[in-house]
Design an enzyme around this catalytic site. Sequence first.
Site, PDB file in Angstrom:
ATOM      1  N   ASP A  35       0.835  -1.202   0.000  1.00 61.05           N
ATOM      2  CA  ASP A  35       0.000   0.000   0.000  1.00 61.05           C
ATOM      3  C   ASP A  35       0.871   1.253   0.000  1.00 61.05           C
ATOM      4  OD1 ASP A  35      -2.296   1.494   0.054  1.00 61.05           O
ATOM      5  OD2 ASP A  35      -2.695   1.204   2.177  1.00 61.05           O
ATOM      6  N   ASN A  83     -10.811  -2.734  -6.053  1.00 59.28           N
ATOM      7  CA  ASN A  83     -10.023  -1.759  -6.824  1.00 59.28           C
ATOM      8  C   ASN A  83     -10.645  -1.370  -8.169  1.00 59.28           C
ATOM      9  OD1 ASN A  83      -6.800  -3.007  -5.629  1.00 59.28           O
ATOM     10  ND2 ASN A  83      -7.985  -1.245  -4.940  1.00 59.28           N
TER      11      ASN A  83
HETATM   12  C1  FPP Z   1      -2.061   0.162  -3.301  1.00 58.66           C
HETATM   13  O1  FPP Z   1      -1.543   1.476  -3.267  1.00 58.66           O
HETATM   14  C2  FPP Z   1      -1.486  -0.555  -4.431  1.00 58.66           C
HETATM   15  C3  FPP Z   1      -2.196  -1.108  -5.455  1.00 58.66           C
HETATM   16  C4  FPP Z   1      -3.672  -1.083  -5.517  1.00 58.66           C
HETATM   17  C5  FPP Z   1      -1.531  -1.770  -6.592  1.00 58.66           C
HETATM   18  C6  FPP Z   1      -0.291  -2.519  -6.281  1.00 58.66           C
HETATM   19  C7  FPP Z   1       0.497  -2.628  -7.525  1.00 58.66           C
HETATM   20  C8  FPP Z   1       1.840  -2.655  -7.608  1.00 58.66           C
HETATM   21  C9  FPP Z   1       2.731  -2.690  -6.441  1.00 58.66           C
HETATM   22  C10 FPP Z   1       2.527  -2.626  -8.942  1.00 58.66           C
HETATM   23  C11 FPP Z   1       2.159  -3.725  -9.847  1.00 58.66           C
HETATM   24  C12 FPP Z   1       2.263  -5.038  -9.201  1.00 58.66           C
HETATM   25  C13 FPP Z   1       2.794  -6.116  -9.748  1.00 58.66           C
HETATM   26  C14 FPP Z   1       2.773  -7.387  -9.006  1.00 58.66           C
HETATM   27  C15 FPP Z   1       3.409  -6.122 -11.052  1.00 58.66           C
HETATM   28  P1  FPP Z   1      -2.556   2.695  -3.433  1.00 58.66           P
HETATM   29  O2  FPP Z   1      -2.649   3.030  -4.875  1.00 58.66           O
HETATM   30  O3  FPP Z   1      -3.864   2.372  -2.789  1.00 58.66           O
HETATM   31  O4  FPP Z   1      -1.805   3.812  -2.628  1.00 58.66           O
HETATM   32  P2  FPP Z   1      -2.493   5.003  -1.781  1.00 58.66           P
HETATM   33  O5  FPP Z   1      -3.235   4.356  -0.648  1.00 58.66           O
HETATM   34  O6  FPP Z   1      -1.305   5.788  -1.317  1.00 58.66           O
HETATM   35  O7  FPP Z   1      -3.376   5.764  -2.714  1.00 58.66           O
END
Ligand code: FPP
Length: 281
Positions: A35, A83
């Site tokens: 996250d 998501n």
């Molecule tokens: C949460 O951070 C993260 C995600 C919903 C996506 C995770 C994806 C990756 C780490 C990259 C791609 C993954 C792979 C395995 C290739 P957020 O966007 O909710 O962050 P925030 O809470 O700060 O908005």
Amino acid sequence: MKDLLQALTPGERDWRLATQLDPKRIPAHIAIIMDGNGRWAKQRNYHRIFGHKAGIAAVRIAVETSVQLGLEALTLYAFSVENWKRPRHEIEGLWLLLKYYLQRELSTFMANDIQLVAIGRQESLPSTVQAELQAVMDKTAGNRGMRLNLAINYGGRTELIDAMNSILENARLEGNLDSLEITEDSVSSHLYTAGLKDPDLLIRTSGEMRVSNFLLWQIAYAELYVTETLWPDFNRTHLLEAIFDFQNRDRRFGGLTRTPLVNTDSPAFMLEEEMLELPLA
Ligand code: FPP
């Protein structure tokens, strides 16, 4: 663990951290809620998708370190069933990044004996993403070194619903619906993670104190570790620190602590036992 020490330079910070770990108590399975990508990007005035892109570098470090530590399984939460509520361009950006990651990492998976398995409802993913995932799953199916689960379109509740429906369907096919009894073993063996040990350690980055519908059944006894570090900044040092913290927990699984607080051989304990026998006034 030996592989990790060999990859490090004696004296450097991660080497010192690694030498403080007990090689016999390395978690078999670590799960991570990655996250903070969006906040990482916002801090730099970038579009959110650059946070996800930077997150890929952290994924590569986590996978490499997990292999070197000798983990049996690493489960990463990449996209939840919730998501889909995000803007379309962010979701499409994530699919592009995922395909890029899979294409680029296939050689790493093969060289390190990593089996990639996507967990979640893949049937709802864009067909090109499904095809790429399936291709990498097929090519790595015989690898036995470490299992890398990518949770994509994953939800803990949907996983439990899928498991229950699969148990019912099997019972219907076998004609024993009337005598069907659901047990912990039958549920576990119908989850997406069937056959794997439950995670010993659940790490969540970016400081949120939630499990967010992740591996609800499997984390029943996992140790939780929440760090303020945003996922793109999460590196080998952070992972080793999480394992160090894990090794200093007292895992009781509902039982008693490993070192009894009461000396059961002492005469005082006998007295306590006798006292318990006494009728209450
Ligand atoms: C949460 O951070 C993260 C995600 C919903 C996506 C995770 C994806 C990756 C780490 C990259 C791609 C993954 C792979 C395995 C290739 P957020 O966007 O909710 O962050 P925030 O809470 O700060 O908005």
